[in-house]
Design an enzyme around this catalytic site. Structure first.
Site, PDB file in Angstrom:
ATOM      1  N   SER A   1      67.689  42.874  55.661  1.00 11.82           N
ATOM      2  CA  SER A   1      69.076  42.407  55.685  1.00 11.82           C
ATOM      3  C   SER A   1      69.172  41.074  56.404  1.00 11.82           C
ATOM      4  CB  SER A   1      69.966  43.436  56.392  1.00 11.82           C
ATOM      5  OG  SER A   1      69.924  44.655  55.704  1.00 11.82           O
ATOM      6  N   ALA A   2      68.589  40.999  57.598  1.00 15.13           N
ATOM      7  CA  ALA A   2      68.686  39.762  58.371  1.00 15.13           C
ATOM      8  C   ALA A   2      67.659  38.731  57.918  1.00 15.13           C
ATOM      9  CB  ALA A   2      68.504  40.077  59.859  1.00 15.13           C
TER      10      ALA A   2
ATOM     11  N   GLU B   1      56.760  39.865  53.846  1.00 17.69           N
ATOM     12  CA  GLU B   1      57.360  41.197  53.706  1.00 17.69           C
ATOM     13  C   GLU B   1      56.255  42.231  53.446  1.00 17.69           C
ATOM     14  OE1 GLU B   1      60.176  42.990  54.081  1.00 17.69           O
ATOM     15  OE2 GLU B   1      59.046  44.669  53.244  1.00 17.69           O
ATOM     16  N   ALA B   2      56.271  43.285  54.254  1.00 17.58           N
ATOM     17  CA  ALA B   2      55.234  44.321  54.113  1.00 17.58           C
ATOM     18  C   ALA B   2      55.357  45.067  52.783  1.00 17.58           C
ATOM     19  CB  ALA B   2      55.334  45.307  55.281  1.00 17.58           C
TER      20      ALA B   2
ATOM     21  N   HIS C   1      71.738  54.259  61.500  1.00 13.44           N
ATOM     22  CA  HIS C   1      72.196  52.948  61.946  1.00 13.44           C
ATOM     23  C   HIS C   1      71.569  52.581  63.289  1.00 13.44           C
ATOM     24  CE1 HIS C   1      76.055  53.749  59.399  1.00 13.44           C
ATOM     25  NE2 HIS C   1      75.075  53.264  58.660  1.00 13.44           N
TER      26      HIS C   1
END
Ligand SMILES: Cc1cc2nc3c(=O)[nH]c(=O)nc-3n(C[C@H](O)[C@H](O)[C@H](O)COP(=O)(O)OP(=O)(O)OC[C@H]3O[C@@H](n4cnc5c(N)ncnc54)[C@H](O)[C@@H]3O)c2cc1C
Length: 540
Positions: A17-18, A38-39, A475
């Site tokens: 997201s970030a 990115e993994a 969350h």
């Protein structure tokens, strides 16, 4: 593909997201060369993009880390399943798509805790900058940003009744939970566009795909930040098992999420000295706050058998209906698959003396017998659910390495129910949810309460039921928290304290969890981080 010691201006680890927002904004001017590691893989799984496909990726190891917490002492020693996106878009590619920012007062509280520039007035421009609001712009909302925010594609009979019932129970109607007032009941907006999921990969990476100065590299797992003379100078990573290094001329930005970010810092020797020593990792900076202060919403689900066959259970349990629904979605982008699952709900206070809501109620037009790492199994009869979510638990947990192996999952401990308030608030939430279901608008739709069930009535019975069934609301935040002192990891400009040219930008930096879902706040953090990095670069 990469060659060793490739050089970039900025390296971002984690395309979630970030991270997608950070990398896209840093590369926007064309002036800087940016590497995004990115993994997980590319977001080619079609279920990612279908809103109701949420359930298909909920426990799919091809796109999901599928973490599991350590046993929770006050929850009958249960472990809690922790899905997290392992794919371009990160958790925004597997989440429930509810668009919610939390309460304005949450951000004002961040500033009061010493995080200058993070009060609501200061972060609102970044929420608006990210946003492409279907309803148009106003003082709270933006248009023309990368992130589509849409109204529900259709009204739902049960959701209408739930909203009406919550109003009958005393809550005000609320047409915009991200506007002037949070309290009340209404439909939720979602991060979808044209009835497709609008992940940050869709929002930020797709428009940037032809930028030569933005290199997006899936299937690349960052294993260590290279630190020389107390400054981050690069990143070691694995690509298909092959170790590689990329160098950063300007900065490294860690955006691995609430579990991945503290894990990478600890692997790099930044963390609690004793923990690192015990694992044979050389301590570069003894920073005990790395992996501390894990906070999450705590929720319990109430499930009801419905008197009418108007729920998603009938769809899930019937192959011909599923085929019809898919055909309708493919041909017209409509029908049940076009909606995300949490379509309506409410915000309320567990105690009228509170200034801000501490409870969220999420309505889903289906109910399930089990939902864990094996997936979700709907009840074999019409049903719906109402989740009561405690938004401000006192409980704080930890995320610590279990092993120096960068591919091993970390130990996640929430310590839920640490204080009596956490139990009281959730009990109040369950009672209020039950009150909604007894109102004239909804009562005719309730055949029976399945969970917790009619035998649960006293405080002690609610407490036992919570210990047996309550869980993380997915969350989690705070494991690299922002703050002004040594019990924080980053300062208000998201710079790791004590190490140069290194920032963290994702949900891990939140000092406390906002009272709402956490995707929009994580994207806001990505937007604001990029703006601060660019302004610092200009000033240098
Ligand atoms: C099932 C589920 C439903 C949810 N529903 C909602 C919702 O409806 N609305 C809402 O607002 N929020 C929701 N959330 C929460 C929200 O999506 C997250 O809080 C948010 O996406 C977190 O963003 P992030 O950038 O911190 O981390 P992430 O989006 O998780 O990004 C981290 C990225 O870093 C990558 N990564 C990690 N470690 C490494 C490494 N070492 N090397 C390279 N890459 C790495 C990961 O693969 C991932 O892509 C939900 C969460 C879940 C799990």
């Amino acid at each position: 593909m990469a060659t060793d010691d490739e050089c970039f201006d900025y390296i971002v680890t984690g395309a979630g997201s970030a991270g997608c927002a950070v990398a896209a904004r840093l590369s926007e001017s064309g002036r800087y060369r940016v590497l995004l590691l990115e993994a997980g893989g590319r977001d080619t799984n079609p279920w990612i993009h279908i809103p109701m496909g949420f359930y298909k990726v909920y426990a799919d190891p091809r796109v999901n880390w599928m973490f599991e917490s350590e046993p929770e002492a006050r929850l009958d020693n249960r472990t809690l399943y922790q899905p997290r996106g392992k794919v371009l878009g990160g958790t925004s590619s597997i989440n429930g798509m509810v668009y919610m920012r939390g309460n304005a007062g949450d951000y004002d509280e961040w500033r009061q805790r010493g995080c200058d520039g993070w009060d609501y007035d200061s972060v609102l421009p970044y929420f608006r900058k990210a946003e492409d609001q279907q309803r148009g712009a106003n003082e709270f909302h933006g248009v023309g940003g990368p992130l589509r925010v849409s109204d529900q594609p259709r009204r739902d009979e049960l959701a209408d009744r739930l909203v009406e019932a919550a109003i009958q129970a005393g809550l005000p109607p609320n047409h915009d939970f991200n506007g002037a007032r949070q309290e009340g009941a209404g439909y939720f907006q979602s991060t979808t566009g044209h009835s497709r999921r609008w992940s940050t990969a869709t929002a930020y990476l797709r428009p940037a795909r032809n930028r030569a100065n933005l290199v997006v590299r899936p299937n690349c797992h960052a294993t260590r930040i290279v630190i020389e003379n107390s400054r981050a100078t690069g990143v070691n990573y694995l690509h298909g098992g092959t170790p590689r290094t990329a160098r950063a001329r300007a900065e490294v930005i860690v955006s691995g999420g609430v579990y991945g970010s503290p894990q990478l810092l600890q692997l790099s020797g930044i963390g609690p000295g004793e923990l690192l020593q015990g694992l044979g990792i050389e301590t570069i900076l003894d920073l005990p706050a790395v992996g501390k202060h894990l906070q999450d919403h705590f929720f319990v689900r109430l499930a009801y058998r419905c008197t009418k066959p108007i729920t998603m259970n009938e769809l899930a349990n019937s192959l011909p209906r599923r085929v019809m629904a898919m055909a309708r979605y493919v041909l017209f982008r409509s029908g049940p698959l076009a909606a995300n699952s949490v379509i309506a709900g409410a915000f309320a206070r567990s105690d009228p003396r509170l200034e801000r809501p501490d409870l969220q109620f999420n309505f889903t037009p289906w109910s399930y017998a089990t939902r864990d790492h094996t997936g979700a199994v709907p009840h074999p009869f019409p049903g719906f659910s109402l989740s009561a979510v405690h938004l401000r638990p006192d409980a704080r947990g930890t995320v610590h390495l279990k092993s120096p192996d960068p591919l091993a999952p970390p130990a996640i401990r929430f310590n839920f129910l640490e204080t009596p308030y956490d139990l009281q608030a959730l009990t109040a939430g369950m009672r209020l949810a039950r009150t909604f279901t007894r109102q004239p608008a909804l009562a005719p739709y309730v055949a029976e309460e399945i969970v917790p069930g009619p035998d649960i009535n006293t405080d002690a019975e609610f407490a036992a039921s919570i210990r047996r069934t309550a869980s993380s609301n997915l969350h989690p935040v705070g494991t690299c928290r922002m703050g002004p002192n040594g019990d924080a990891v980053v300062d208000a400009r998201l710079r790791v304290q004590g190490i140069g040219r290194l920032r963290v930008a994702d949900a891990a930096i939140m000092p406390t969890v906002p009272a709402g879902n956490t995707n929009a706040p994580s994207i806001m953090i990505g937007e604001k981080a990029a703006a601060m990095i660019l302004s610092d670069a200009r000033a240098a």
